[in-house]
Enzyme design. Structure first.
Site, short mmCIF file in Angstrom:
data_model
loop_
_atom_site.label_atom_id
_atom_site.label_comp_id
_atom_site.label_asym_id
_atom_site.label_seq_id
_atom_site.Cartn_x
_atom_site.Cartn_y
_atom_site.Cartn_z
N SER A 163 4.55 -6.44 -2.34
CA SER A 163 3.23 -6.82 -1.82
C SER A 163 2.76 -7.62 -2.95
O SER A 163 3.29 -7.71 -4.12
CB SER A 163 2.71 -5.34 -1.69
OG SER A 163 1.35 -6.17 -2.15
N TYR A 206 -0.07 3.04 -7.45
CA TYR A 206 0.55 1.92 -5.97
C TYR A 206 1.16 0.77 -6.40
O TYR A 206 1.92 0.51 -6.48
CB TYR A 206 -0.53 1.90 -4.83
CG TYR A 206 -0.23 0.83 -3.25
CD1 TYR A 206 1.46 1.25 -2.97
CD2 TYR A 206 -0.12 -0.54 -3.81
CE1 TYR A 206 1.97 1.41 -1.47
CE2 TYR A 206 0.43 -1.29 -2.38
CZ TYR A 206 1.37 -0.32 -1.78
OH TYR A 206 1.41 -1.64 -0.79
N LYS A 237 5.51 -0.45 -6.27
CA LYS A 237 6.21 -1.79 -5.98
C LYS A 237 6.65 -2.32 -7.17
O LYS A 237 8.07 -3.25 -6.82
CB LYS A 237 5.03 -3.22 -5.19
CG LYS A 237 4.47 -2.37 -4.35
CD LYS A 237 5.76 -1.89 -2.75
CE LYS A 237 5.34 -1.24 -1.87
NZ LYS A 237 6.26 -0.35 -0.95
P1 NAD Z 1 2.74 3.00 7.01
O1 NAD Z 1 2.17 3.89 6.30
O2 NAD Z 1 2.31 2.96 8.06
O3 NAD Z 1 4.22 3.20 7.11
C1 NAD Z 1 4.74 4.12 5.94
C2 NAD Z 1 6.08 4.93 6.57
O4 NAD Z 1 6.67 5.72 5.82
C3 NAD Z 1 5.01 5.96 7.64
O5 NAD Z 1 5.80 6.30 8.28
C4 NAD Z 1 5.21 7.08 6.74
O6 NAD Z 1 5.42 8.23 7.61
C5 NAD Z 1 6.46 6.94 5.81
N1 NAD Z 1 7.22 7.53 4.61
C6 NAD Z 1 6.27 7.80 3.57
N2 NAD Z 1 7.11 8.10 2.45
C7 NAD Z 1 8.54 8.96 3.61
C8 NAD Z 1 9.05 9.20 2.79
N3 NAD Z 1 9.55 9.75 1.68
N4 NAD Z 1 10.66 9.52 3.98
C9 NAD Z 1 10.51 8.85 5.39
N5 NAD Z 1 9.23 8.10 5.75
C10 NAD Z 1 8.35 8.30 4.13
O7 NAD Z 1 2.86 1.77 5.90
P2 NAD Z 1 2.81 0.45 6.41
O8 NAD Z 1 2.00 -0.17 6.31
O9 NAD Z 1 3.96 0.08 7.65
O10 NAD Z 1 3.61 -0.65 5.13
C11 NAD Z 1 5.21 -0.69 5.54
C12 NAD Z 1 5.91 -0.41 3.31
O11 NAD Z 1 4.92 -2.07 3.55
C13 NAD Z 1 4.88 0.50 3.05
O12 NAD Z 1 5.87 0.27 1.76
C14 NAD Z 1 3.75 -0.34 1.75
O13 NAD Z 1 3.65 0.42 0.77
C15 NAD Z 1 4.34 -2.15 1.98
N6 NAD Z 1 2.93 -2.72 2.02
C16 NAD Z 1 1.82 -2.39 3.75
C17 NAD Z 1 1.31 -2.96 3.37
C18 NAD Z 1 -0.70 -2.73 4.24
O14 NAD Z 1 -1.12 -3.62 4.31
N7 NAD Z 1 -0.38 -2.49 5.25
C19 NAD Z 1 1.53 -4.69 1.93
C20 NAD Z 1 2.17 -5.05 1.31
C21 NAD Z 1 3.02 -3.87 1.62
#
Ligand code: NAD
Ligand code: UDP
Length: 340
Positions: free
Chosen positions: A124, A149, A153
């Site tokens: 991120s 958080y 990362k």
């Molecule tokens: P999201 O919460 O929709 O998806 C994450 C998924 O991981 C969920 O389906 C959740 O059920 C699953 N999960 C969490 N812990 C788990 C575990 N221990 N075992 C199995 N599954 C698990 O989030 P997203 O927005 O799709 O983000 C995906 C990734 O991108 C994340 O790592 C997030 O930190 C990163 N990210 C997201 C953003 C954003 O703004 N959406 C920005 C930067 C980085």
């Protein structure tokens, strides 16, 4: 390629599954559904015609992950699984460190044991903390994160860099996402936050659909043209395609590399609210409110490295971001709950 998507039922993972299928790859989803639901799999099938192989697994569970890899025959892994709510990470930091870091360690062990060489990680722009300069290039200083958080990362990036240094077979692409927004144009998959949304676009769309009375704009005295915070919003379908573009690069290189996935253009909160109202012809009332602790004035990417290394650049603009967010929200006012 047969690609394991940890957390693949989530917002970004589900869009990436669709784009992988469109590009002829075979995604396999592993998710514990802590922030998603299996209905997503039906929606992916509706869009692509493909029934995706999916496993309900906690990626911190080393035994189950070992079993998954024993028969998985994966060519690559995209590691989306993680907890991502900034405010919640301040309240329950240990759970955030445990979930996000343990799942990565378990994954790296399994990849090493079963000889899976290619890893793409969801990092991120939050790793840049308060930006040293704008636009942000990948060599800008990292650290100074304002919440647990963000530190997960930052730490996971370092863990993966070290693992790639020690294992000459491992190739890792650390994708630093800017602000993902929007939804698939079909309106069948999108972002489905639980409770009151923390992020701007889900909040705006819940105001538009009548679930919230107004948007609170956090701060109008930032050092930006209109005083409201500026971010680099990127359409989730563009972001998903950035992962597809990362696969051949990852497979043809060794070591680790950090790559920004952003558009390079910053929009203010006020511009976002007004664009959403204009594009969708729906009022988005807003009021100014105090700054949110930990927020920065502005943050946007230099996207050149992604173009040079991956041949990828964002194609979709503000209009598509607003249109597709609304199309998802109005067709699924309660997200995947009460699915039709
Ligand atoms: P999201 O919460 O929709 O998806 C994450 C998924 O991981 C969920 O389906 C959740 O059920 C699953 N999960 C969490 N812990 C788990 C575990 N221990 N075992 C199995 N599954 C698990 O989030 P997203 O927005 O799709 O983000 C995906 C990734 O991108 C994340 O790592 C997030 O930190 C990163 N990210 C997201 C953003 C954003 O703004 N959406 C920005 C930067 C980085
Ligand atoms: N924001 C806002 N009101 C909201 C949610 C967000 O004014 O209800 C602002 C926030 O202060 C920041 C921008 O919108 O300037 C993007 O915030 P978001 O939480 O979506 O992403 P961040 O960049 O903080 O990860």
């Amino acid at each position: 390629m047969r690609v394991l998507l940890t957390g693949g039922a989530g917002y970004i993972g589900s869009h990436t599954a669709v784009e992988l299928i469109n590009a002829g790859h075979t995604p396999v989803i592993a998710d514990n559904y802590s922030n998603s639901c299996p209905e997503v799999l039906n929606r992916i099938k509706e869009i692509t015609g493909v029934e995706v192989e999916a496993h309900e697994i906690d990626m911190c569970d080393a035994e189950k992950v070992d079993k998954l890899f024993a028969t998985g025959a994966f060519d690559a892994v995209i590691h989306f699984a993680g907890l991502k709510a900034v405010g919640e990470s301040v309240s329950i930091p240990v759970q955030y460190y445990r979930n996000n870091i343990d799942s990565t360690l378990v994954l790296l062990d399994a990849m090493t044991k079963y000889g899976v060489a290619n890893l793409i990680f969801s990092s991120s722009a939050t790793v840049y903390g308060n930006p040293e300069r704008l636009p942000l290039t990948e060599d800008c200083a990292t650290g100074g994160c304002t919440n647990p958080y963000g530190w997960t990362k930052y730490m996971i990036e370092q863990i993966i860099r070290d693992a790639a240094k020690a294992n000459p077979n491992l190739s890792a692409v650390l994708l630093r996402y800017f602000n993902p927004v929007g939804a698939h144009a079909s309106g069948r998959i999108g972002e489905d936050p639980s409770g009151i949304p923390n992020n701007l676009m889900p909040f705006i769309s819940q105001v538009a659909v009548g679930r919230r009375t107004h948007l609170s704009i956090f701060g109008n005295d930032y050092n930006t043209p209109d005083g409201t915070g500026v971010r680099d919003y990127i359409h989730v379908v563009d972001l998903a395609r950035g992962h597809v573009a990362s696969l051949p690069y990852c497979a043809s290189h060794k070591g680790s590399v950090e790559i920004n996935l952003g558009t390079g253009t910053g929009y203010s909160v006020k511009e976002m609210a007004e664009a959403f109202a204009r594009v969708n012809d729906i009022p988005v009332p807003y009021q100014y409110a105090p700054r949110r602790p930990g927020d920065i004035d502005a943050c946007y990417a230099d996207p050149v490295k992604a173009k040079e290394l991956l041949g990828w650049e964002a194609q979709l603009g503000l209009e598509e971001m607003c249109r597709d967010t609304w199309n998802w929200q109005k067709n699924n006012p309660n997200g995947y709950k009460g699915a039709n």
